[in-house]
Design a protein around this motif. Sequence first.
Motif, mmCIF file in Angstrom:
data_model
loop_
_atom_site.group_PDB
_atom_site.id
_atom_site.type_symbol
_atom_site.label_atom_id
_atom_site.label_comp_id
_atom_site.label_asym_id
_atom_site.label_seq_id
_atom_site.Cartn_x
_atom_site.Cartn_y
_atom_site.Cartn_z
ATOM 1 N N PHE A 84 -2.124 8.218 5.505
ATOM 2 C CA PHE A 84 -1.083 7.507 6.251
ATOM 3 C C PHE A 84 -0.421 6.455 5.365
ATOM 4 C CE2 PHE A 84 0.244 3.919 8.910
ATOM 5 C CZ PHE A 84 1.141 4.567 9.758
ATOM 6 N N PHE A 85 -1.226 5.609 4.699
ATOM 7 C CA PHE A 85 -0.663 4.574 3.831
ATOM 8 C C PHE A 85 0.048 5.189 2.630
ATOM 9 C CE2 PHE A 85 -4.085 1.787 5.725
ATOM 10 C CZ PHE A 85 -3.207 1.030 6.468
ATOM 11 N N SER A 86 -0.528 6.248 2.081
ATOM 12 C CA SER A 86 0.081 6.888 0.913
ATOM 13 C C SER A 86 1.437 7.492 1.248
ATOM 14 C CB SER A 86 -0.849 7.978 0.358
ATOM 15 O OG SER A 86 -2.014 7.392 -0.155
ATOM 16 N N VAL A 87 1.538 8.196 2.371
ATOM 17 C CA VAL A 87 2.810 8.796 2.770
ATOM 18 C C VAL A 87 3.847 7.706 3.053
ATOM 19 C CG1 VAL A 87 3.973 10.139 4.575
ATOM 20 C CG2 VAL A 87 1.814 10.954 3.598
ATOM 21 N N GLY A 88 3.454 6.649 3.759
ATOM 22 C CA GLY A 88 4.366 5.545 4.042
ATOM 23 C C GLY A 88 4.876 4.891 2.775
ATOM 24 N N ARG A 89 3.978 4.692 1.818
ATOM 25 C CA ARG A 89 4.348 4.083 0.542
ATOM 26 C C ARG A 89 5.322 4.979 -0.217
ATOM 27 N NH1 ARG A 89 0.114 4.877 -1.600
ATOM 28 N NH2 ARG A 89 0.680 6.035 -3.424
ATOM 29 N N LEU A 90 5.041 6.279 -0.255
ATOM 30 C CA LEU A 90 5.914 7.204 -0.969
ATOM 31 C C LEU A 90 7.272 7.339 -0.281
ATOM 32 C CD1 LEU A 90 3.310 9.920 -1.972
ATOM 33 C CD2 LEU A 90 4.450 8.271 -3.486
ATOM 34 N N MET A 91 7.283 7.294 1.041
ATOM 35 C CA MET A 91 8.554 7.340 1.778
ATOM 36 C C MET A 91 9.398 6.112 1.445
ATOM 37 S SD MET A 91 7.305 8.819 5.479
ATOM 38 C CE MET A 91 8.602 7.986 6.326
ATOM 39 N N SER A 92 8.754 4.954 1.381
ATOM 40 C CA SER A 92 9.463 3.722 1.034
ATOM 41 C C SER A 92 10.062 3.830 -0.367
ATOM 42 C CB SER A 92 8.494 2.542 1.111
ATOM 43 O OG SER A 92 9.095 1.371 0.644
ATOM 44 N N HIS A 93 9.301 4.369 -1.296
ATOM 45 C CA HIS A 93 9.813 4.545 -2.660
ATOM 46 C C HIS A 93 11.016 5.479 -2.667
ATOM 47 C CE1 HIS A 93 6.409 2.326 -3.792
ATOM 48 N NE2 HIS A 93 5.632 3.273 -4.264
ATOM 49 N N GLU A 94 10.924 6.552 -1.904
ATOM 50 C CA GLU A 94 12.029 7.517 -1.841
ATOM 51 C C GLU A 94 13.282 6.867 -1.244
ATOM 52 O OE1 GLU A 94 13.899 11.147 -2.425
ATOM 53 O OE2 GLU A 94 11.859 10.635 -3.034
ATOM 54 N N ASP A 96 14.126 3.783 -1.217
ATOM 55 C CA ASP A 96 14.674 2.763 -2.113
ATOM 56 C C ASP A 96 15.006 3.316 -3.493
ATOM 57 O OD1 ASP A 96 14.605 0.778 -0.199
ATOM 58 O OD2 ASP A 96 12.567 0.186 -0.692
ATOM 59 N N ASP A 97 14.939 4.638 -3.624
ATOM 60 C CA ASP A 97 15.293 5.308 -4.875
ATOM 61 C C ASP A 97 14.444 4.823 -6.052
ATOM 62 O OD1 ASP A 97 16.755 7.336 -6.004
ATOM 63 O OD2 ASP A 97 18.434 6.047 -6.605
ATOM 64 N N ARG A 98 13.171 4.658 -5.801
ATOM 65 C CA ARG A 98 12.239 4.240 -6.859
ATOM 66 C C ARG A 98 11.572 5.470 -7.469
ATOM 67 N NH1 ARG A 98 9.551 0.113 -2.891
ATOM 68 N NH2 ARG A 98 11.113 -1.525 -2.930
ATOM 69 N N PRO A 99 11.166 5.394 -8.724
ATOM 70 C CA PRO A 99 10.485 6.536 -9.350
ATOM 71 C C PRO A 99 9.078 6.727 -8.743
ATOM 72 C CG PRO A 99 10.468 4.640 -10.814
ATOM 73 C CD PRO A 99 11.319 4.260 -9.627
ATOM 74 N N TYR A 100 8.549 7.912 -8.903
ATOM 75 C CA TYR A 100 7.244 8.221 -8.312
ATOM 76 C C TYR A 100 6.099 7.445 -8.964
ATOM 77 C CZ TYR A 100 9.263 11.748 -5.365
ATOM 78 O OH TYR A 100 10.001 12.384 -4.402
ATOM 79 N N ASP A 101 6.305 6.941 -10.179
ATOM 80 C CA ASP A 101 5.257 6.141 -10.811
ATOM 81 C C ASP A 101 5.456 4.640 -10.568
ATOM 82 O OD1 ASP A 101 7.465 5.752 -12.459
ATOM 83 O OD2 ASP A 101 6.302 5.911 -14.319
ATOM 84 N N ASP A 103 4.234 2.591 -8.371
ATOM 85 C CA ASP A 103 3.004 1.826 -8.150
ATOM 86 C C ASP A 103 2.360 1.428 -9.469
ATOM 87 O OD1 ASP A 103 3.010 1.977 -5.251
ATOM 88 O OD2 ASP A 103 2.542 4.099 -5.526
ATOM 89 N N SER A 104 2.303 2.355 -10.392
ATOM 90 C CA SER A 104 1.717 2.073 -11.701
ATOM 91 C C SER A 104 2.543 1.035 -12.454
ATOM 92 C CB SER A 104 1.630 3.373 -12.504
ATOM 93 O OG SER A 104 1.155 3.116 -13.796
ATOM 94 N N ARG A 105 3.849 1.171 -12.407
ATOM 95 C CA ARG A 105 4.732 0.202 -13.068
ATOM 96 C C ARG A 105 4.557 -1.198 -12.473
ATOM 97 N NH1 ARG A 105 10.678 2.947 -13.829
ATOM 98 N NH2 ARG A 105 10.011 4.915 -14.740
ATOM 99 N N GLN A 106 4.469 -1.243 -11.149
ATOM 100 C CA GLN A 106 4.321 -2.534 -10.468
ATOM 101 C C GLN A 106 2.993 -3.194 -10.857
ATOM 102 O OE1 GLN A 106 4.061 -2.408 -6.168
ATOM 103 N NE2 GLN A 106 5.379 -4.214 -6.030
ATOM 104 N N LEU A 107 1.928 -2.430 -10.874
ATOM 105 C CA LEU A 107 0.622 -2.968 -11.268
ATOM 106 C C LEU A 107 0.665 -3.501 -12.694
ATOM 107 C CD1 LEU A 107 -2.379 -3.471 -10.715
ATOM 108 C CD2 LEU A 107 -2.815 -1.108 -11.415
ATOM 109 N N GLN A 108 1.252 -2.750 -13.598
ATOM 110 C CA GLN A 108 1.355 -3.198 -14.991
ATOM 111 C C GLN A 108 2.178 -4.485 -15.102
ATOM 112 O OE1 GLN A 108 2.855 0.120 -17.250
ATOM 113 N NE2 GLN A 108 1.123 1.418 -16.677
ATOM 114 N N ALA A 109 3.264 -4.567 -14.345
ATOM 115 C CA ALA A 109 4.116 -5.763 -14.383
ATOM 116 C C ALA A 109 3.366 -6.987 -13.860
ATOM 117 C CB ALA A 109 5.389 -5.527 -13.573
ATOM 118 N N VAL A 110 2.650 -6.831 -12.777
ATOM 119 C CA VAL A 110 1.882 -7.956 -12.206
ATOM 120 C C VAL A 110 0.835 -8.442 -13.203
ATOM 121 C CG1 VAL A 110 0.185 -8.564 -10.438
ATOM 122 C CG2 VAL A 110 2.290 -7.397 -9.783
#
Length: 173
Positions: A84-94, A96-101, A103-110
């Motif tokens: 449920f959380f994974s699908v919601g997160r991926l839908m949000s990325h889609e 907002d036109d964000r790339p599929y990676d 989450d990884s980019r955000q973690l690295q930036a933080v």
Amino acid sequence: MERLRTDEGLTYGVYSSLEHENRPDVPGEMEISFQTKQGSVAHSVGITLAELHKVTDTGVTLAEVDEQIESWRNQFVFKFTNDFFSVGRLMSHELDDRPYDWDSRQLQAVQRVTPEEVQRVAKRFLEPAKLTIAVFGTPTDANRKILGDTYGLKVLKREDVFQGGYEEYSRRP
């Protein structure tokens, strides 16, 4: 948390969040909340604002940044706990036109955040004088005066703040 709870004993805990979804021209949101005794409202608000000024004026320590990065990293794993959380997160990325990676980019930036960067951003965006302060409850007369004189507290009637709600909704056909 350290000032309000540990040093002053004014609350059991402080919650704060800073949200921004990286949408161009859409402002983010910051919230700080706590519960305190009726007689210590103005003092607690003053301490909170002093801490915000400290961030913009003198900055934060590496230990403080590391603590927040670790906290964020620990919360990050809960984005992947179920489908449920994974699908919601991926839908949000889609949407907002964000790339599929993303989450990884955000973690690295933080994980690259530094105390200097925190202060730079705080100086640019954090303006404690422009914050909205909401007090829920009935302040003492002394606190009401301090909050009014210092922060321009405007007391609103309960019915002006809380309109509708469950009872109103449940009466609809």
